[in-house]
Design an enzyme around this catalytic site. Structure first.
Site, PDB file in Angstrom:
ATOM      1  N   ALA A  63       0.950  -1.065  -0.066  1.00 43.11           N
ATOM      2  CA  ALA A  63       0.033   0.062   0.033  1.00 43.11           C
ATOM      3  C   ALA A  63       0.814   1.217   0.005  1.00 43.11           C
ATOM      4  CB  ALA A  63      -1.096   0.210   1.114  1.00 43.11           C
ATOM      5  N   GLY A 108       0.256  -4.952   1.016  1.00 45.80           N
ATOM      6  CA  GLY A 108      -0.843  -5.279   0.168  1.00 45.80           C
ATOM      7  C   GLY A 108      -0.740  -5.968  -1.396  1.00 45.80           C
ATOM      8  N   GLU A 111      -0.871  -9.356  -0.511  1.00 42.27           N
ATOM      9  CA  GLU A 111      -2.388  -9.726  -0.422  1.00 42.27           C
ATOM     10  C   GLU A 111      -2.892  -9.809  -1.605  1.00 42.27           C
ATOM     11  OE1 GLU A 111      -3.808  -7.731   3.891  1.00 42.27           O
ATOM     12  OE2 GLU A 111      -2.630  -6.400   2.649  1.00 42.27           O
ATOM     13  N   GLU A 131       3.951  -5.413   7.595  1.00 41.44           N
ATOM     14  CA  GLU A 131       3.196  -4.440   8.174  1.00 41.44           C
ATOM     15  C   GLU A 131       3.379  -4.229   9.907  1.00 41.44           C
ATOM     16  OE1 GLU A 131       0.373  -5.736   4.945  1.00 41.44           O
ATOM     17  OE2 GLU A 131       1.902  -6.592   6.038  1.00 41.44           O
TER      18      GLU A 131
END
Length: 257
Positions: A63, A108, A111, A131
């Site tokens: 992200a 992300g 993910e 994270e």
């Protein structure tokens, strides 16, 4: 299709291509463009399988931290569900989906790869959920899809340490399905999905729904869900063609109907 994400279709394969240099960071715009690309791939009958690809250098490095750095709890509480559902849109594409991973798939980006059915990983790629090093946890499916894929103990190791894993470890723990030289990752992904391009579309869709849906149910409910999907396929032309071809000892000619 979008500024940073586009859907390219060739020979039955839809490639969802990320292009946000230098690292394909998944900011809000990229997330929503991924959602739109997933919807387009789902709706296009000419797309029989999907490859998610970040290019020759990097898959997606997570992200956009700069975008999130000044967000409050209230800000993220309003955005978190949309972030998760944007990557969930990739998972819900009712067709075979493979991630072709080069460079990094972190946070992300990892993910996003987890939302695919399979992962083809470059020999020099690095994957991880870092994270925890930012004082947070994965928020777009990482804690849930990773645990279902590699088991809870290994998922906790990766998530709680934030460490990156190389290609061979991803293959060993089941995070990757194939490893290929970096220059051959996309072609390897094509080869992985090629057998499905002429397969029975409705049966492939049902198989994915049965497995993915069943993981969220107890065994009895999952078996009932499987039976329902199994019986429904007896209404399709491809079921009739498949069984007729079997009896006649010939190759079936599936039409997707």
């Amino acid at each position: 299709m979008g500024e940073f994400v586009r859907l390219e279709t060739k020979d039955g394969i839809g490639t969802i291509r990320l292009e946000r240099p230098p690292m394909n960071a998944l900011n809000t715009q990229v997330q929503e463009e991924l959602r739109a690309a997933a919807a387009a791939a789902t709706a296009d009958p000419g797309v029989r399988a999907v490859i998610v690809y970040g290019g020759e250098k990097v898959f997606a490095a997570g992200a956009d931290i700069k975008e999130m750095a000044d967000m409050s709890y209230v800000d993220m509480a309003e955005r978190a569900a949309d972030l998760s559902s944007a990557l969930g849109a990739i998972a819900r594409i009712p067709k075979p989906v493979v991630a072709a991973i080069t460079g990094y798939a972190l946070g992300g980006g990892c993910e996003l790869a987890l939302a695919c059915d399979w992962r083809v990983v470059a020999e020099d790629a690095k994957l991880g959920q870092p994270e925890i090093k930012l004082g947070i946890i994965p928020g777009a499916g990482g804690t849930q899809r990773l645990a279902r894929l590699v088991g809870p103990a290994r998922a906790k190791d990766l998530i709680m340490s934030g460490r990156m894993v190389d290609a061979q470890e991803t293959l060993r723990i089941g995070l990757a399905d194939r490893v290929a030289p970096a220059a051959e990752v996309y072609d390897a992904a094509v080869e992985l999905v090629r057998p499905y391009l002429t397969g029975p579309v409705q049966a492939l869709r049902a198989a994915k729904l049965a497995v993915d849906g069943g993981l969220d149910m107890d065994l009895a409910s999952g078996l009932a869900w499987e039976s329902q999907l199994f019986a429904a396929l007896f209404a399709t032309d491809d079921r009739r063609e498949g069984m007729a071809a079997f009896v006649a000892k010939r190759k079936p000619d599936f039409t997707g109907r």
